[in-house]
Design an enzyme around this catalytic site. Structure first.
Site, PDB file in Angstrom:
ATOM      1  CE  LYS A  53      -3.733  -2.596   2.221  1.00 19.79           C
ATOM      2  NZ  LYS A  53      -4.455  -2.814   3.510  1.00 19.79           N
ATOM      3  CD  GLN A  97      -3.349  -4.305   6.491  1.00 19.44           C
ATOM      4  OE1 GLN A  97      -3.356  -3.162   6.092  1.00 19.44           O
ATOM      5  NE2 GLN A  97      -3.729  -5.603   6.088  1.00 19.44           N
ATOM      6  CG  ASP A 120      -9.533  -0.545   4.745  1.00 20.36           C
ATOM      7  OD1 ASP A 120      -9.339  -0.729   3.504  1.00 20.36           O
ATOM      8  OD2 ASP A 120      -8.725  -0.988   5.525  1.00 20.36           O
TER       9      ASP A 120
END
Ligand code: NAP
Length: 288
Positions: A53, A97, A120
């Site tokens: 990422k 994460q 997200d």
């Protein structure tokens, strides 16, 4: 006949390139798009994913950075970190994460994020908007699955779509998006009896179970579009999906490889969501 490969690496690159003018437009206004990733503990796979990422950020001029927190940290201390990032106006996107170490509630942590920075798309507000068909940030893996199908010109309307897996990060959002696109959707999971009876009827088959070899060619309808979301490591250390690539490629019309299919698309969609977050926050456009 062999299935057409849906190359997520190539499409992901095109998605990133298409972001360049949007990033330049923000830059002209003195805005550098900024993403911060919180990583709790030292899960090696998470390190690899976060690395990918951050490399994508660097490639397109997003200021990406990760904040590593010890696995022994208290939930309260994570909330405080998130709260600082929420208040920092120079930060446009925040993600935590997954997976989190044992004992942390991912729902509770996602709820601490400012929804307009939740790139997200896991905050309940963003998942609720997705359910309503007015998503602000579509969860990245699900967005990547749909983008791959669209880019290949796969018809969704009226098609039988089968999604294997019902997690919040993959199966459920994919099923919602396919429903919104007028597919007739069946969601299968570990309690489904006779999985093959469903998969053999699927014009579009999305497999997100995390079980290597779950789907072989005999379970696939000839000509179907098969999207393999799974990522599994074999004993020999190789990365494989949930689909037996060789036998499924003989029957399917379209097939994503692993690696190089959904993985790079997930990263590309995260970059798109991050740019969108900066636009929402800074350009005062489309804010709802
Ligand atoms: P998860 O939370 O473990 O969910 C797995 C789902 O698959 C569950 O709904 C489970 O059913 C179902 N399942 C498990 N075994 C099954 C079986 N034998 N038959 C039918 N259904 C079965 O996993 P996840 O986070 O959704 O991830 C799924 C896979 O995708 C993993 O391999 C993960 O690494 C990969 N992934 C890849 C990306 C990417 O960017 N490429 C992104 C996210 C995830 P129950 O609900 O009944 O338990």
């Amino acid at each position: 006949m062999s299935a057409r490969t849906l190359d997520g690496k190539a499409l992901g690159q095109r998605v990133l390139q298409a972001l360049a003018p949007r990033i330049a437009r923000l830059s002209q206004q003195g805005i550098t798009v900024k993403l911060r990733v919180l990583r709790v503990g030292d899960d090696p796979a998470s390190k690899v994913y976060v690395g990918a990422k951050l490399r994508a950020c660097q490639a397109i001029g997003i200021d990406g950075g990760d904040i590593e927190l010890p696995a022994q940290i208290t939930p309260g201390a994570i909330f405080e970190q998130i709260s600082m990032l929420n208040r920092d106006r120079s930060v446009h996107g925040i993600l935590v994460q997954l997976p989190l170490p044992r004992g942390f509630d991912p729902h509770l942590i996602a709820m601490q994020l400012e929804p307009t920075k939740d790139v997200d798309g896991f905050h309940a507000v963003n998942l609720g908007r997705l359910l309503q068909g007015r998503a602000r940030f579509i969860p990245c893996t699900a967005a990547g699955v749909i983008r791959l199908l669209d880019d290949a010109g796969v018809e969704l309307r009226g098609q039988n779509a089968v999604v294997i897996g019902r997690s919040e990060i993959a199966g459920k959002p994919v099923a919602l998006l396919l429903t919104e696109r007028d597919a007739t959707v069946t969601v299968c999971h570990s309690k489904t009896r006779d999985l093959a009876a469903y998969t053999r009827n699927a014009d579009v088959l999305v497999v997100a179970a995390g079980r290597a070899g779950l789907i072989d060619g005999s379970m696939v309808k000839p000509g179907a579009a098969v999207i393999d979301v799974g990522v599994n490591r074999t004993d020999a250390g190789a990365l494989v999906g949930d689909v037996d690539q060789v036998s499924v490629a003989m029957r399917a019309g379209f097939l994503t490889p692993v690696p190089g299919g959904v993985g790079p698309m997930t990263v590309a969609m995260l970059m798109e969501n991050t740019v969108r977050a900066a636009e929402l926050q800074c350009l005062d456009e489309n804010v709802q």
